[in-house]
Design an enzyme around this catalytic site. Sequence first.
Site, PDB file in Angstrom:
ATOM      1  N   GLY A  87       0.810  -1.219   0.000  1.00 37.69           N
ATOM      2  CA  GLY A  87       0.000   0.000   0.000  1.00 37.69           C
ATOM      3  C   GLY A  87       0.845   1.271   0.000  1.00 37.69           C
ATOM      4  N   GLU A 128       2.550  -8.295  -1.668  1.00 36.73           N
ATOM      5  CA  GLU A 128       1.333  -8.888  -1.103  1.00 36.73           C
ATOM      6  C   GLU A 128       1.280 -10.403  -1.248  1.00 36.73           C
ATOM      7  OE1 GLU A 128       1.458  -6.087  -2.786  1.00 36.73           O
ATOM      8  OE2 GLU A 128       0.171  -4.584  -1.830  1.00 36.73           O
TER       9      GLU A 128
END
Length: 256
Positions: free
Chosen positions: A108, A131
């Site tokens: 993010g 991720e």
Amino acid sequence: MESLSWVLEGQVATVLIQRPPANALASGLIKEIDAVLDELETNSDVRVILLKGEGRFFSAGADIKEFTTIESGEEFSKLAKKGQDVFERMENFPKPIIAAIHGAALGGGLELAMGCHIRLVSENAKLGLPELQLGLVPGFAGSQRLPKLVGRAKAAEMLLTSDPISGTEAVQWGLANKAYPEDELFDKAKEMADKIAKKSPGAMKAAIELLSYTKDDRFYEGVMRESDLFGEVFVSADAKEGISAFVEKREPHFKG
Ligand SMILES: C/C=C/C(=O)SCCNC(=O)CCNC(=O)[C@H](O)C(C)(C)COP(=O)(O)OP(=O)(O)OC[C@H]1O[C@@H](n2cnc3c(N)ncnc32)[C@H](O)[C@@H]1OP(=O)(O)O
């Protein structure tokens, strides 16, 4: 605001992410970014925004520890949508936003940086979308913005290996604009912000609007699909394993 502050120097608002130890983007921090954008948009003294992180990193991504408190895939998709909306707002923001990235912009954190108009990096910064190391997929539009910047093959490599690239490589790959030694980064970023701040606010707003036409409907379809898949993948046993492995500081073992 708890984790964000800003100060006006000349016509440049420097926004500082202050959430030790890793400036992780908890859901509350994403809402704070949205609230700061409200203030910066209406303040006519602000011409350019410079975004940076306090401490060791720009941002190490979404708050993985907060993930353990989320129960349903729907809730997880909702978290992704909020991040997507705020970063989309940044990309269309009428005033230029420059990210000055030191240490790390991961997950993010990199998606936040990719929502900015210009990315300046320290040569030794780590940039990546790790991720998959958590058994997840990107959720804040990184799966769509990264290939636009570096091409599909390099985006595939970054996603599938989870390996970060350095700031120097990020410039070579088209992900960042310029790389500097870490001790020069913030001065160089302020220099560029001051230079841009001398331009006409109306012309800057128009230029940013024009850049947005380079995105087509497939981008927005992809972003919607990303938040759905973010929630779907989250409820898998592999995601539970990946998130637990991070918290327990060990390697994950994915069973599929
Ligand atoms: C939709 C978006 C999804 C996502 O963004 S998913 C998250 C993607 N990001 C990541 O997977 C990055 C995870 N973090 C790391 O890989 C490493 O960390 C770093 C490379 C950033 C730094 O490594 P090192 O220098 O060895 O420090 P350290 O001991 O791992 O981290 C310092 C403290 O920061 C916490 N932390 C780091 N990243 C996060 C995070 N993303 N969310 C929550 N906490 C984080 C750690 O746990 C630790 O804390 P403690 O000192 O209490 O053990």
